[in-house]
Each structure stands twice: as C-alpha cells, then as structure tokens.
Design a protein around this motif. Sequence first.
Motif, PDB file in Angstrom:
ATOM      1  N   VAL A  35       0.208  -1.326   0.147  1.00  0.00           N
ATOM      2  CA  VAL A  35      -0.106  -0.642   0.049  1.00  0.00           C
ATOM      3  C   VAL A  35       0.820   1.519  -0.157  1.00  0.00           C
ATOM      4  O   VAL A  35       2.003   1.236   0.840  1.00  0.00           O
ATOM      5  CB  VAL A  35      -1.160  -0.214   1.039  1.00  0.00           C
ATOM      6  CG1 VAL A  35      -1.537   1.492   1.478  1.00  0.00           C
ATOM      7  CG2 VAL A  35      -1.553  -0.863   1.215  1.00  0.00           C
ATOM      8  N   LEU A  36       0.490   2.032  -0.853  1.00  0.00           N
ATOM      9  CA  LEU A  36       1.296   3.341  -1.115  1.00  0.00           C
ATOM     10  C   LEU A  36       0.962   4.548  -0.063  1.00  0.00           C
ATOM     11  O   LEU A  36      -0.368   4.703  -0.621  1.00  0.00           O
ATOM     12  CB  LEU A  36       1.552   3.520  -2.895  1.00  0.00           C
ATOM     13  CG  LEU A  36       2.918   4.478  -2.364  1.00  0.00           C
ATOM     14  CD1 LEU A  36       3.274   4.310  -3.825  1.00  0.00           C
ATOM     15  CD2 LEU A  36       2.034   5.792  -2.877  1.00  0.00           C
ATOM     16  N   LEU A  37       1.897   5.569   0.483  1.00  0.00           N
ATOM     17  CA  LEU A  37       1.501   5.843   1.565  1.00  0.00           C
ATOM     18  C   LEU A  37       1.656   7.004   0.939  1.00  0.00           C
ATOM     19  O   LEU A  37       0.324   8.248   0.289  1.00  0.00           O
ATOM     20  CB  LEU A  37       2.009   6.652   2.361  1.00  0.00           C
ATOM     21  CG  LEU A  37       1.454   7.604   3.692  1.00  0.00           C
ATOM     22  CD1 LEU A  37      -0.222   7.406   3.578  1.00  0.00           C
ATOM     23  CD2 LEU A  37       2.144   7.589   5.110  1.00  0.00           C
ATOM     24  N   GLY A  38       2.645   7.703  -0.022  1.00  0.00           N
ATOM     25  CA  GLY A  38       3.100   9.325  -0.390  1.00  0.00           C
ATOM     26  C   GLY A  38       4.139   9.433  -0.688  1.00  0.00           C
ATOM     27  O   GLY A  38       5.196   8.058   0.326  1.00  0.00           O
ATOM     28  N   ASP A  39       4.789  10.726  -0.399  1.00  0.00           N
ATOM     29  CA  ASP A  39       6.467  11.334  -0.342  1.00  0.00           C
ATOM     30  C   ASP A  39       7.102  10.912   0.942  1.00  0.00           C
ATOM     31  O   ASP A  39       5.957  10.783   2.047  1.00  0.00           O
ATOM     32  CB  ASP A  39       6.022  12.516  -0.814  1.00  0.00           C
ATOM     33  CG  ASP A  39       7.242  13.508  -0.915  1.00  0.00           C
ATOM     34  OD1 ASP A  39       8.326  13.261  -0.238  1.00  0.00           O
ATOM     35  OD2 ASP A  39       7.237  14.328  -2.042  1.00  0.00           O
ATOM     36  N   LEU A  60       7.208  12.597   4.284  1.00  0.00           N
ATOM     37  CA  LEU A  60       6.433  12.147   5.713  1.00  0.00           C
ATOM     38  C   LEU A  60       7.056  12.460   7.138  1.00  0.00           C
ATOM     39  O   LEU A  60       6.106  12.100   7.806  1.00  0.00           O
ATOM     40  CB  LEU A  60       5.119  11.319   5.179  1.00  0.00           C
ATOM     41  CG  LEU A  60       4.106  12.067   4.122  1.00  0.00           C
ATOM     42  CD1 LEU A  60       3.667  11.178   3.208  1.00  0.00           C
ATOM     43  CD2 LEU A  60       3.424  13.182   4.773  1.00  0.00           C
ATOM     44  N   ARG A  93       4.041  19.531  -2.034  1.00  0.00           N
ATOM     45  CA  ARG A  93       5.157  18.118  -2.543  1.00  0.00           C
ATOM     46  C   ARG A  93       5.919  18.948  -3.895  1.00  0.00           C
ATOM     47  O   ARG A  93       5.863  19.788  -3.910  1.00  0.00           O
ATOM     48  CB  ARG A  93       4.250  16.696  -2.977  1.00  0.00           C
ATOM     49  CG  ARG A  93       3.474  16.597  -1.939  1.00  0.00           C
ATOM     50  CD  ARG A  93       3.942  15.468  -1.152  1.00  0.00           C
ATOM     51  NE  ARG A  93       3.169  14.713  -0.574  1.00  0.00           N
ATOM     52  CZ  ARG A  93       2.670  15.161   1.043  1.00  0.00           C
ATOM     53  NH1 ARG A  93       3.318  16.342   1.622  1.00  0.00           N
ATOM     54  NH2 ARG A  93       1.986  14.414   2.045  1.00  0.00           N
ATOM     55  N   ASN A 136       6.493  16.819  -5.693  1.00  0.00           N
ATOM     56  CA  ASN A 136       6.074  15.945  -6.895  1.00  0.00           C
ATOM     57  C   ASN A 136       7.156  15.949  -8.331  1.00  0.00           C
ATOM     58  O   ASN A 136       6.810  16.236  -9.053  1.00  0.00           O
ATOM     59  CB  ASN A 136       5.234  16.556  -7.366  1.00  0.00           C
ATOM     60  CG  ASN A 136       3.960  15.964  -8.550  1.00  0.00           C
ATOM     61  OD1 ASN A 136       4.206  14.830  -8.460  1.00  0.00           O
ATOM     62  ND2 ASN A 136       3.180  16.852  -9.495  1.00  0.00           N
ATOM     63  N   HIS A 170      11.789  10.254  -6.858  1.00  0.00           N
ATOM     64  CA  HIS A 170      10.911  10.390  -5.865  1.00  0.00           C
ATOM     65  C   HIS A 170      11.129   9.514  -5.079  1.00  0.00           C
ATOM     66  O   HIS A 170      10.785   8.336  -5.155  1.00  0.00           O
ATOM     67  CB  HIS A 170       9.856  10.174  -6.430  1.00  0.00           C
ATOM     68  CG  HIS A 170       8.942  11.091  -5.792  1.00  0.00           C
ATOM     69  ND1 HIS A 170       7.146   9.546  -5.581  1.00  0.00           N
ATOM     70  CD2 HIS A 170       8.461  11.989  -4.803  1.00  0.00           C
ATOM     71  CE1 HIS A 170       6.392  10.387  -4.423  1.00  0.00           C
ATOM     72  NE2 HIS A 170       6.823  12.227  -4.557  1.00  0.00           N
ATOM     73  N   LEU A 179       7.018   6.221   0.383  1.00  0.00           N
ATOM     74  CA  LEU A 179       6.682   5.397   1.495  1.00  0.00           C
ATOM     75  C   LEU A 179       5.672   4.254   0.908  1.00  0.00           C
ATOM     76  O   LEU A 179       4.327   4.703   0.485  1.00  0.00           O
ATOM     77  CB  LEU A 179       6.275   5.808   2.999  1.00  0.00           C
ATOM     78  CG  LEU A 179       6.987   7.001   3.078  1.00  0.00           C
ATOM     79  CD1 LEU A 179       6.203   7.776   4.042  1.00  0.00           C
ATOM     80  CD2 LEU A 179       7.782   5.941   4.267  1.00  0.00           C
ATOM     81  N   TYR A 195       3.957   0.180   1.621  1.00  0.00           N
ATOM     82  CA  TYR A 195       4.025  -0.439   2.964  1.00  0.00           C
ATOM     83  C   TYR A 195       3.591  -1.593   3.393  1.00  0.00           C
ATOM     84  O   TYR A 195       2.740  -2.536   2.126  1.00  0.00           O
ATOM     85  CB  TYR A 195       3.326  -0.148   3.904  1.00  0.00           C
ATOM     86  CG  TYR A 195       1.968  -0.944   5.049  1.00  0.00           C
ATOM     87  CD1 TYR A 195       3.477  -1.149   5.870  1.00  0.00           C
ATOM     88  CD2 TYR A 195       0.690  -1.202   4.986  1.00  0.00           C
ATOM     89  CE1 TYR A 195       2.358  -1.999   7.423  1.00  0.00           C
ATOM     90  CE2 TYR A 195       0.575  -2.444   6.519  1.00  0.00           C
ATOM     91  CZ  TYR A 195       1.701  -2.566   7.014  1.00  0.00           C
ATOM     92  OH  TYR A 195       1.682  -3.091   8.363  1.00  0.00           O
TER      93      TYR A 195
END
Lengths: 420, 983, 188, 98
Positions: free
Chosen positions: D17-21, D24, D46, D48, D53, D56, D58
Amino acid sequence: MGLNGGYSGFRILREGLSGNRGWRPAWRDPSPQPAYDFVIVGGGGHGLATAYYLASQFGEASVAVLEKGWIGGGNVGRNTTIIRSNYLLDGNQPFYEFSLKLWEGLEQDFNYNAMVSQRGVYNVYHSDAQRDAYRRRGNAMILHGADAELLDAAQLRAECPFLNFDNARLPVMGALVQRRGGTVRHDAVAWGYARGADRRGVDIIQNCEVTGFRIQNGRCTGVETSRGFIAARKVGCAVAGSSSRVMQAAGMRLPIESHVLQAFVSEGLKPIIPGVITYGGGHFYISQSDKGGLVFGGDIDMYNSYAQRGNLPVVEDVCEGGMTLMPMIGRARMVRMWGGIMDMSMDGSPIIDRTHIDGLYFNGGWCYGGFKATPASGWCFAHLLATDTPHETATAYRMDRFERGYMIDEKGSGAQPNQH
Amino acid sequence: MTQVNRLDGGLIDRSTPLGFTFDGRRYGGFAGDTLASALVANGVRLVGRSFKYHRPRGIISAGSEEPNGLVELRTGARREPNSRVTMTELHDGLVATSQNRFPSLGFDLMAVNDRLSNFLGAGFYYKTFMWPKAFWERVYEPIIRRAAGLGALSGEDDPDVYDRGFRHCDLLVIGAGPAGLSAALTAGRAGAEVILVDEDFRAGGRLLQESFGVGGVSGADWAATVVAELQSLPNVRLMPRSTAIGVFDHGIHAVLERTGDHIAAPDAGKPRQILWRVYARRSLLCAGATERLIGFADNDRPGIMQAGAVRGYVNRFAATPAEHVAVFTNNDDGHRTATDLAAAGVDVAAIIDSRPDAPKSEVAEVFAGAVVSGTGGRLGIGHVDIRLAGGGRKHVQCGALAVSGGWNPNVHLTCHHRGRPAWQDDICAFVPGEGVPPGMAVAGAARGVFSTAGTIGDGQAQAIAQLAEIGITAAADTLPEAEDAPVRITPLWHVPGKKRAWLDQQNDVTVKDVKLAHQENFRAVEHLKRYTTLGMAGDQGRTSNVLGLAIMAELTGKSIAETGTTIYRPPYTPTPIAAFAGRSVGRDFRPTRLTPSHHWAAEQGATFVEAGAWLRAQWFPREGETHWRESVDREVLATRDSVGVCDVSTLGKIDIQGRDAGAFLDLAYSNTFSTLAVGKTRYGLMLREDGMVMDDGTTARLGEMHYVMTTTTANAGSVYRHLEFVRQCLRPDMDVQLISATDSWAQFAVAGPNARRVLQELVDPQHDISNEGFPFMACGAISVCDGVPARLFRISFSGELAYEIAVPARYGDSMIRALMAAGEPWGITPYGTEALGVMRIEKGHVTGNELNGTITARNLGMARMVSAKKDSIGAVLAGREALVAEDGLCLVGLEALDDGQVIAGSHLFDAEGPVDAAHDRGYVTSAAYSPHIGASIGLGFITRGAERHGEVVRALNPLEGRSALVRICSPHFIDPEGERLRG
Amino acid sequence: MASLTPTTALGGTIPFDETIGGNRIREVSDAAMASLAMLKGQGAAFKKAAASRLGELPAPGHAVGHAAGHGGCANHASTIWMGPDQYLVEGIDAATLAATFGASAAITDQSDAWVRFDVTGGDVVAMLERLSGADTRRMQAGSATRTAIHHMHCVIVCRAGGTDFTILGPRSSAASLHHALVAAAASL
Amino acid sequence: MIIDHPLLGPRDSQEFVLLGDASLLNRPDWQAGNAGHAFYEYQYLRDNPAGAHRELWYHEMGDRSWLIVTRDTVTHEVLKVELAADVAAGMASGRRAK
C-alpha cells in the motif's frame, strides 16, 4: 459566422457534391507573435476553452495558446468522456452545475458537434449507509438547482436489468441518478474550442514548449519557449498533469501530486449500456460510445507517475468490479488500455487562482474530474484572467485553502492524493 | 457442402473431419483447420460487412491482425461477438454467425451508406446534427447508435470461469516461429528457466505456412523436432494458445492462455482462459511480422488477401482462396505466393509487380512496373484492372488477388512503455526503436530480420545475449541450412486514382479521408487517427497505420520517420474483460469474513448484512414477525429491559506491547493513555494529521507494558497501518511492538440490567465481577467455564450496564450457545447490527456515518479531548482558522415532532426562512426509530448546535419530496448521566 | 457450569480433509501458535532465550524447525520469520514462550488468529501457481513467505519442495480461503 | 511493478500500500513557533518531481515493513529501496548529533 465556413448539414451536402474540396483547416498554424495580452500555457481542453471564452465572452483579441505537442493531447484526449454535476459540497456543486449547463449549449455556441449525450449517470449503492450518503448528496444537488433522483432496487432493475442483483458480493440496492449527466466525444471538445477560438483570432501555437517564466521584480512579463520569448500582460497556466513541473519554473511548490489514471475500451458492440454506470462497491464505471465501444475505468494506480501508462493490478481491479456488477460484459473484448496523468490535489478539488507572482495565474489540481469541468474551468479561468476576480462559482478554489483549513474534500479522505 | 477449394497436402488431419455452420449453413473441415481456413476451403469469400459503409468483407489474413473476418461465435450466453475467424480453432459443431448486416450478409440494406459516402467522409458528424438542438438526443443520436458496433453481446451473464496465474522464469520467449524456437532451444539447453508462448495452437509460425525447408526437412518438421526436444527439458515450459498481450513494469508480462476456446465449452470447474502474470528476468520478442496491403481503388473486395496469407492457406491448410489467383506486389514476396500456388496446382492469373525491374517468373506472366488500378465483382473480386508500365490497360479475371506491400515487424510489445519505433529504409518498415521495455530484446522478423536463416541465427544470438545479462552462459549451436534471401522492395503505398482506396477496412478509412484530414489541418498522426478513426478498430491499426501515415507523409512532404507513429498500447490482441477479473467476481469479488457465531446465527434464521468485509447478523426475526422493525424494536427493548447479546468480534483488536506502549498511544491518540491504570479501559479519539477524526474506540491496559486497542470494524486495517507508520517512520526509537488480534478472539457484548447475572453463570468463581470488584471501564484477563482463558471489558455501546466478554475464537460458537443457555432465565435476546445501531444512536455514540473524514473533535463536542499538553497527531492542524470557527458544525440529537420521521441524508434549515443552498445549516447523519422514546430520532451536524438544544428546525429531503420538523437535543437520548452504565 | 467445546476455523468439529485430483487439502486446527517479537534493547536476552528454546532463528523468508530431533521444518513445529524482529512460533504455547523470554519479548497467542491448510501432492505447485505470485516452484523446505491469495493476507510455508506446503490465512476468512484452494485444485 | 524488498527480495507491488512522499518522515516540532505553517507545508505541499522520487510503501500483504522506495516517476525504474525504520532511526540520531 455565415454559412460559408460554418458547419451544417447543408454545408456537408454542398461540399459532398463538389468533391469536399471546400473544407478549410479547422484552425490555422500561425507563428507566435512577439507579444500578447494573454498567453495560455497548455493546449488541452481547459487551455483552449479559456482562450475561447476570453475571446467570445470577454472580448479579448490578443490571446495565444502555447502547446508543447499537438492540441488536445492531454487529458481531454485520454479520458472516459463523462459529464455530470453530482457533487456534494458547496465549494464544488455550483461550479460543476455551471459546467453542465455550458455543456448543454456548447455545440450551438461553438458550431461543432461534440455529441453531448445526456443519457444519465447512475451511482449504484450497496448499503444503507451508502444510500444515506447519496441521499445527502442528491439533496445538495437539488438545493443547488441540479437534478437528482434516488432509485431503489426495483426501479434500478427496470432501467438496468443486466446488473448483478442476485449474486454480487455487495448487494445492489439502488442508485443515485443524474439524468442530465452523460458523455461527450472528448476529442471534439478540444477541436471545437480550438476552431471556435481560432475563428475569433486566437493564435493556437502547437509544438511550442514553455521552458520558463520571465519574472521581473515580482511580476511575470512573459514566457520563455522552445520558439523564443513571448511577452504577455498575463500568463495563465492550464497544464493539469504537469502542473508541478511547470510551476516549479516559477519557484512554486503545489499541494498536488501527479498520478496515472488508466482507462479502457472494448471492441465496437451493438448498444447495450444505457448511460454511465458507477459501481459503489469497488472501482468501476462504464459507458458506451456512439461507435459502440464500452468505455470504462476505475481507480488511479496509487503511485506518483508521469509515464502515461499504468500497471496490471489496477486493470484487474477494474475488471473484477465490472464483472461483479455486470457479468454480461465478460465476453466483450478490451482492445486498448491507456493512461493519463492526473493533477491529484490534496483534497480532491481543483485550484483556479492567482499566484504570489503578479500576472501569473494557475488552473489545475483537477484530479480525474477535469473533463466534465472543461467549459466552466475555461470560463472561470477566463473570468479571473480578464477581471482579476474569481467567478462566483469558483470562489472556493483558492491556493491558500489548505493552510486556512477550508478544504473541499468530497470523499473525506484527507491530505492523501491517491485516496481522492 | 464439399470443400471446393481444398487442395492436397497441408498440416490438417484428414482422419478427423469436423462439421460447423456459418449463418446457419453447414460446412465441413478438418482437425487442424481454423474457422478461416475451413471457410476458405469451402469457397466462402463473403464473411462480414464493414463498420460504416457496410461494404462486403472477406478474410484478408491468416493471423491475429484480421480486421474483416469477424463473426459472432457460439450461441446463447456463450455468444462471442467480433471473434476473428483466423484465430478460431475449428471444433466439431462450431456455430458462427455474421455481424452488422440486415437482413442478410448477401443483401444488407445499410449498404446504402456506401452510396452516400461523399457525405459521410472523415469527421462528417462533427459538422452537423446540431439543429434543432433537441434533435441530437431525440433523433440523430439514436440513429447513429443503432448503427454502432459490429457484433452484439448476448446480454446474459458469462457462464464460464476464468483463472489467473503467476509464473516466474529467466527468459520469456514470445512467439514460437523460427526465431522463437531457436531462442528457446538455445536457452533451454543452457539450463535456464524458459517459458515459450505462442498465440497459435501449433508451434512454428511462418515455418508452417512456407514451402521451403530447414536443415533438409520441411519447416514444419524442423519445428516439430525442436518442440519435441523442448518438451523433454524440465526447465522449459511451452505455452501454446497463449498470447503475450502486454508488457508492464519490471519484467511483468500478461499472457492470455486460451484453455477452453478450442472446444465447444470448458468442462465444469475448468477455466475458459487463464491470464498469466509472467515474471521474467529477461524477455525476447519473436513476434514476427505482418504483411501490408496496398491502397488502390476498390481494394477491399472479398478475395483480396495478403500474399503471405494466401501462401499460408495453401501450404498449411491445403486451401486456396480461388481457382484463379492474381498477385500484386512491390517486393519479391509476391512471387513466392505465385510459386506456391502453382506448385499446388492453382492457376496464377497474373503477377502485377510495381517494380520496373521485377524478376521473371516460371509460373505466370509478370507485368513489371504495372499496378492494379481497380477491381470488379459483386460481393467479391471477379477481375482486376491493370495499368501497365507503358500506360496501357489490361483486364484479368480472377477469384482472388494476393497482395504484398511489404512486411511490418510486429513491434507492438516494444511500445508498451511508450517506446517509439524507428523507420528503416531498406525494408520500408518500422523496427523497434527507443524505449523498448527494460529487459526485453527483439529477434527475427520482429526487428526486420526476414530470411529464415537470419531469424534462426538471430534467435540464438539474442537468447545468448539476454542470458549473459543475468549470468547464464548459453552455447551457440551450428545452425540448420535455410533460405537466406535478401529483402528486395520498392515502396508503393497506394495507387493514385479517383475512386476510394481502403486503408482501414474495418472502420472504412480510405485514402480520401487521409487527404481530407490533411486539408483540415488534422496532420499530427494522433489528430489523423482521432479524426478519421484510422487504426481505432479491433486490429488497432496493425493492417492500416503504416499505410495511413505514409500517405500523410506524402501529403505534408515530410519523411515517414518525421511523421512518426501513434502509440501501440496493450492488449496486443483483443482480450475478454472476464479474463482480467479471474475468479474475483460475483460473490467471490472479495473474501468474506465470518464471525465466530455465524453458524449459530444462521441456525437462528438471522438476516445477515455486509459490514465491510464481514457478514454480520442484522436482526433475528421471530415467528410471526412480518416486518424487520418488529424484530429490531423487540431486540432493543429486551436488551434495555433485561439483557441482550451481540457478536462484536468484528471490531479491530490490536495488541500493543513494550516499555513505550503508553507514550506511543499518547502520540497516536489525541487524549492521554500513559496515565491509564492497569485493569482499566479508556475511550480514545484518533485524529489524522490534518486534524480530522480518523477512528475511535476503547483501549484497555492489561499490564504495565501491555495495551489492547479496539478500532471500528471498518478501519481495523487502516488504523493498524497508521500505527505501524507511527512506530516505524516517526518513532523508531520507541520500544513498542504491534500485532493484530482481531481474528483471535470471539467477543460478545452482553448488555442490559441483567448482564452481570448472566455472566456470573459462566465466569469462573475466583473472578469477582461485582459492581465494586469490576466497576465501569474495568477490564481484565479472567477465565470462564472451568478455565477457558477469557478477557472481560466493562464497556457499553448501548448505554446499558454492559460487558464485552472475549474467548479464543475456537470457542466462539460454543460460547454464544453457553450465553444463550445461561441467560435463558432472564430471557436473553440476541440482537443484530440494526438494534446495535438504534441503541448507539439513542446513546449518542458516533460511527462511520458521523466520522466521514471531514469531522473534527470540535465538531463532535470533544475538543477538550485533544490534549494541548502533549504532542499528538492532528493536534496542530486541528487548530486552523476554518476548523475552530465559532459557527462550526456541532453534533446534536434530533427528535421528530408530531409522528414525523428523521431521515439520514436530509439537510437542516431554520424552521422559518428560505430553503436553498445558501441557508443550509447542516445535515442528518444517522436516524432510527427509538422504541424506547417512541419516536423517530437521529444524529446530525448543525451550525452552532451546542447552543441550540430545544430549537425546532426543518429536516428537508427534496430528493424524496420529504420534509419534517425536528427538535434539536442532546445526542444522549438515554441516561445522559450514565447511571445505567455504572449500575 | 457449561463447558466450552472448540470448533475448527471452518466451523466444523472435525477438520476438513479432501483430495482433489493429485492434491490433498487438509485443515489443521490443533496447532499452538504464538507471535514472538523482540523488544528494544533486549537483543542479548532475547537471543539467549531463543537459543535455549528454539535453537536457530530463521532468516527473512524462512522457517526453521525448532523441536529437537527433527530436521528442517517438515515436522510442522517451526519458527517462521514474519517481519523484522518478529516471528511466528508453531507448536509452543504462548505461556511457555513467555516464561522463556520474560521481558525480552512481546508474546501474543495466535493459535486462533489463523486458519491453517496443509496442501500436499504432485500438483501442488501447479495449484499454487493459480493462487499466488510467490515463486512456489522454487521454494524449498524451509522457505516461508507472506503474500496475498485472492486479496487475503496469507503465509505460505514450504515443508518439502514441490510437494508439501502449509498455507495460513486469516481465521475469519477461512471459508473464502478454503473455497479458493478447492477451486484452484479443481481447475487443474 | 516489482519492489526489491531489502529483506525479502523482489516482490510484486500489489502486496504493498503506497502512502506518498517520504518527506512525511520529517514531522515538524509541535512546539516550534511556526508549527502551524510547518505542519501545513509538511502535510500539503509536495515536490512531485518528474524523476527520482522517494516514497513510502507499506508491505501490507507481507512483512508489514514500511519501505522508502526511490523510484523514477517517468520511467518507473526503482533506484533504491530502504527500510523506513532504518532511515528514520538515522535521522533521529542525526538530530541528536546536532
């Protein structure tokens, strides 16, 4: 515009009888002038619509649209063609309803048949809680002057008998319907705006990439491009998908991530899907084009991307949802899958606002909702550019709403772009 | 009917005759036939109608690129529209029906469009149908839509099952032609894990269709020998009837295997198709090439085919398209067709070779430097008109015309990462260029190496190179003798003329349309495609794109290389939607989670409801109860009056251990937990970093270093993920470990004045659960029924004296029966989620209906729970201007006046005053009939709600034409002081 | 006082056991399981306790038999690597582990958290190929991996390469996992 | 896509599962004077990038590790994969060193 040059059935007859030699270019290919009053960066749907309305509604004559490739090559050329205004929140609903009303008169306005087809948008619900949320949304739509109906299972079955009422993982209990929603021939929207703008004197300049902004003591005086510097009184950026990349040249960081949204089309089939149908138990929505192709899609791919292509897990997720909701499409064959780059904003809603730099304006953050917004986005951005005040339906789309806490979060998923 | 065009020889099994029908007519064929070859053998030329002009259409190819030979295959729920006859393996009893014609294939009324073609050119519909406005949807569009599409879906549910599968290999070889077989053999002998996929049911590719030999034997025999050796190698897996449809990131290939399409229907439980996800460390594309046609007047008549396809039908399937066949070519390949036709005893009427320096031929008269200027014939070609080199004309009778315009390498998969093919002048074709997917190499005809010897050698060389990259050494073997002719071609894209010359035969795109697109400035290849629909048909331009852009290049004066191509996207060939879904459809769309008391509840005749992934008892209807409300009201009243029991195992349970467990919770929750005493439970409020409420629940402290957190059913997974984020990404220094315990425990809420009495029957006597010994919010590890370990929590969702008792899940079924038995004296009543919902609304507890992701602690009236004394997630951003506004939303209770009804989803307005969006004051989140209060009640959010208790407002539901007056009150309808809880 | 009787994860009193084609699918309901997680700064004590009770700890992606006298993990009494510093111990109850590890580890009884199916036979890999992206063809005795089967979070432990595997899934999803296994076995 | 897990080797991205940058990880100090603005930037703004890139992921259907994947957003090439806990611990000790 007179018959000569205008499009009509009569014109088609006349041209047909004279070997179709009289058709002129839909738009010119002018060389850029050294300076314009307005330079619109981005020859996608929103950029072209902005230029069209600047000319047609605000009487601006000196307008250029700069496109790094071919016009209509952005998301207006790679979406699933849906129009609707079934939004919940005050910040959104009036804007999308304004857009829907513009769609309804668009073809006569720009004299181009974009095949606006209001065959209805069905949002299927699968639980009492989901029905209650749709009821709240439907009521918001009506209170804002849009149309909405809430169907129960029996009513939905009468209109869509092929749905999986008896054997779905989540029960099909009914749907929120907007009859005025539907689909539009997406490429034609870009071409219609381009032709309409061109005929009103707008210069549409393809293969002209903006490489930077010339900013002198806090004011933007023009753009550096692959075809030289072009001066402008005001510069408007409508480059959703690449917003962060472009605005970085002006030293800006945006509340936006770029994500890929895939879409799919089947071979041509005899008509079988009535309108646009959206599955509330997974990620799947579908409609059928005038050519007969099933056009469908679902969720974004979750990871940041500028690649305009996606991966298998989402393809499978979308088809799982589709087969669960309507098992009759199983033997229809997909002929193409593609991906477009979405400006996913931090609350799932767009931004149409000035920037901290005088003369530089921003339009973006459309997530996967940009196509339906094209007319209103163009109109409101033109309004902002021409009058320096936001259009009444777009006042909430401010840059600073996140810092002040005025998010417009339809889904309530918070500051996680891939959840909107 | 006899197979009039059947020849001797071929690779068909004459000992296995097969019968099939086309448009109701019976025909015969043999095992080893495709539907296409059987139709050719039976002299059937007319197989379909084109999309727009309804022109008669015949088979033009022998492969998956076929744009014309599309039929509806099978009948009933198994009907498959747009099935390519060239890819349909013949089976006995096969039923095929032609498409897109009315009333019949031979006589199609819609063919009138063809007469109107001057008015129906590219994009005509963009220019008309606009007046009067209302006519588009009412008149024009319905007509256009009726004409849409080719085949029709059955409208019935697909009865077949589809599997998904996963395979790993060192080298995936795509295509089992000469290059692919050679590559697989080289890699297989080297011991590499090899997967060889081919879309045909028989390996060999062009070798099966050509007459020349390999290594002294026929091409087909050489292929069979290689296949035999590959089958003997344990590290090699051959996958016939398997098409690599897409190349995704990092070596993931999608391969569609058709396991049940060559038989009438798959056996029960067996898949019709399997979509394999092949994880390949390296891949080698050996997909061969596709022959181009040439644009000339009326080049779309049935009987006009690719020259290579004609060879294929003659050599592999022993079927000729006609008695007299003419050949039109711009390269040497056409001459091969003539030679093979003659060898098979078919008359070659003429060889029209556009090259002035055309080679001589033994088998027929060669018209060098000549072109075909037109064709004639009804529902199929009857003759060709030849414009001779000198300008003279000639008229030649023929039943078929074999056309070769050169070959396009099948570069499609190399473009799936948006790679761009490169133009290669000497072969007049695009070859793989920039952006080939990492890990993929290309061999043989797919990269423009066309001779048999060349492809076999290239396959071996590329395989060795690919394996070397992953540290596997493969040896080069001596290559078999095979033809090694050079490519000799002089480009000819179309023969200029006044009449229409077809490029895309399915979508009816002609040279005229390309000219119109150019004239109207749709000159970019993407504009050309989108304006004319060139290449948007089922074959996605495999038979038409290059012709179209070559003509656009002519018109713009640019080179073909400058003009470029559109993008090839997956899938390589049309793929059923069901194949992508596999088994995750219908009830198996997602797994179903069952509660420990599920089987017992089913015995009681409970009605079940989907609660996220769970199936929960919604209510327990009793004899004589006719409406669900009767059951629910009874369950509520029985619980409030005596005692009820409900399975609450679905709530998320997270075991949190470690010296820093308390500090960890202080960060994750907005309120404080490090100060919670062992043996106590506390309600916790969890915020997202943006200040909105993420989840809530009770967390118990079982030991100094041991907490158990409860989450809502819906958020169990996301909360666990969030806690791991806090643990691993924000505070890796903390000593804390997490583990989900949701499935471990069967947990039952026992609620009502007699709850304690019931439990005392089961809890082992050494545990004091009296009000003093085990007060409100107490918790502890106990045992029940003679030593079964259990956990007891004195918490209440209903507002009654209540406990939650947890036992290991394996005892859940037994425990609910024990509770029912122990509670019998007090008339214990099982209740479901509906009664649970009613009671929590009566008590003013919030759930997902309220926690919709836009709600702050302040909105809930819990602002004081956000401690300012410590760092907690969400506390800072919860303080933003808009989120602390004085006129913010407030949670309130709502009670309907005069027998009205509170309806969730209604919007709230001042009782007097306008009802429009501008005066919208809030909304109703939850509603229920409260048998306790005897009225319809609800919860909702309204501006300044805290100050407005007692005020009457209007709940408006225009969507359903409803409106009701409701009184704002405290959300705690029941026992606001909480005496029952503590009783 | 009432006495409680256990049921299997599938809800029966006797575990499911069926052979479909060349594969046997057997529900195992009696195995004790406990999660074992090392606490911060307790490395030395933890490893000492582990050595005394379990012997060698498995590396990531592996399971190691811990009962003396049996090799590998074929005896279904093994320590399975679950995550960094986290293990799943088969065949030893949580209380015993707690006594052994004291304050050096967080221990949670997981005997009722999972449904366990042992799949054995000549076509097991062909069957697992239809269920999971894990490269079960290359898994050898002692390989263990957590992965997804039909959207369910599962653990696949290889007891003997090619022929003998254990699949652990969420107990509440036992019926769905069972359905997936049976359908895959029948589709070969 | 394939994520080359530092402990488990190549894994299908579908297990994650991808959270983002990955920014964080840099959660601001709640007591700092400009905490409001700092948290706004942390939560909403961001880079972006079109290119490398850090993000994060999971391992939800795996070992439950949070990973920091450095991935090219134009080509999707995975350039580097680290355990987020290691990186975060490194940052913490870095902070202490200051």
